[in-house]
Design a protein around this motif. Structure first.
Motif, short mmCIF file in Angstrom:
data_model
loop_
_atom_site.label_atom_id
_atom_site.label_comp_id
_atom_site.label_asym_id
_atom_site.label_seq_id
_atom_site.Cartn_x
_atom_site.Cartn_y
_atom_site.Cartn_z
N TYR A 64 -69.70 -7.63 -27.79
CA TYR A 64 -69.79 -7.86 -26.39
C TYR A 64 -68.68 -8.79 -25.94
CZ TYR A 64 -73.79 -5.25 -27.44
OH TYR A 64 -74.90 -4.45 -28.19
N ASP A 65 -67.41 -8.45 -26.08
CA ASP A 65 -66.40 -9.37 -25.67
C ASP A 65 -65.93 -9.48 -24.28
OD1 ASP A 65 -65.37 -7.17 -25.66
OD2 ASP A 65 -63.76 -7.90 -27.15
N SER A 66 -66.53 -8.64 -23.39
CA SER A 66 -66.21 -8.49 -22.01
C SER A 66 -67.47 -7.87 -21.27
CB SER A 66 -65.03 -7.88 -21.93
OG SER A 66 -65.24 -6.11 -22.17
N PRO A 67 -67.37 -8.10 -20.01
CA PRO A 67 -68.45 -7.41 -19.12
C PRO A 67 -68.58 -6.06 -19.24
CG PRO A 67 -67.60 -9.07 -18.01
CD PRO A 67 -66.47 -9.22 -19.07
N ARG A 68 -67.34 -5.49 -19.41
CA ARG A 68 -67.09 -4.08 -19.46
C ARG A 68 -67.86 -3.53 -20.90
NH1 ARG A 68 -62.10 -1.94 -17.61
NH2 ARG A 68 -63.36 -1.15 -15.95
N GLU B 259 -72.28 -0.81 -23.41
CA GLU B 259 -73.42 -0.58 -24.41
C GLU B 259 -74.89 -0.38 -23.49
OE1 GLU B 259 -75.69 -0.37 -27.73
OE2 GLU B 259 -73.47 -0.41 -27.68
N LYS B 260 -75.05 -0.92 -22.40
CA LYS B 260 -76.24 -0.48 -21.59
C LYS B 260 -76.30 1.03 -21.25
CE LYS B 260 -79.78 -1.44 -19.35
NZ LYS B 260 -81.08 -1.66 -20.03
N LEU B 261 -75.16 1.38 -20.73
CA LEU B 261 -75.08 2.73 -20.46
C LEU B 261 -75.17 3.68 -21.65
CD1 LEU B 261 -72.09 2.95 -18.20
CD2 LEU B 261 -74.42 3.29 -17.55
#
Length: 173
Positions: free
Chosen positions: A148-152, A157-159
């Protein structure tokens, strides 16, 4: 790090042992033993989880199950080798030490399917779970911060997680 039987060795940060199998080989000034013997020795001396982690990494990098079986047979009478039989559970498809160590659950009768493809309602593969508990809709995922190197990336991953749940999967992290 391996050493010859006639040489005494002590190094603070290294585990120096007499090599199992053939005499150690000098590789750039460091004596080493064959990978298959190292895997069996780690499992025999340090337990199932450590053995699975080392075996998974070795298989992922090209060691064969046949080479592991040969090493097990060669050292069958050594202390702890009965514990080393757990390396039979190792799988080249695992991609991290956590995933490799998780295979120890097989010793409790829980079968895991590594790198399980997940299909959507149309049959399209949209994800791959680290593991699926065989015969169930339970998925096991190993997460690392590097993923998870970025908010995107975190949002994606959440989606993905929500989509898996909508398809009836239980996701254990």
């Amino acid at each position: 790090v391996a050493r010859r039987a006639e040489i005494r060795s002590r190094r603070d940060a290294l585990d120096c042992r007499v090599a199992w199998g053939p005499p150690p080989e000098d590789v750039g000034g460091v004596f080493t033993q064959r990978v298959a013997e190292t895997v069996v020795e780690v499992a025999a001396c340090h337990g199932a989880e450590a053995g699975l982690i080392v075996a998974g990494a070795a298989l992922h990098r090209g060691l064969s199950h046949a080479q592991l079986c040969d090493a097990l047979a060669l050292h069958d009478r050594r202390k702890g080798v009965s514990m080393a039989r757990v390396v039979d559970l190792a799988d080249a498809r695992v991609e991290s030490p956590g995933e490799a160590g998780a295979l120890v659950v097989h010793t409790y009768g829980i079968a895991l399917e590594p790198q399980h493809p997940i299909r959507d309602e149309t049959g399209h593969v949209f994800a791959r779970a680290d593991f699926r508990v065989a015969g169930t809709r339970v998925l096991i995922e190993f997460d690392g911060l590097g993923k998870y190197d970025s908010p995107r990336a975190l949002q994606a991953e959440k989606l993905r997680h929500l989509r898996l749940e909508r398809l009836g999967y239980i996701v254990v992290r």
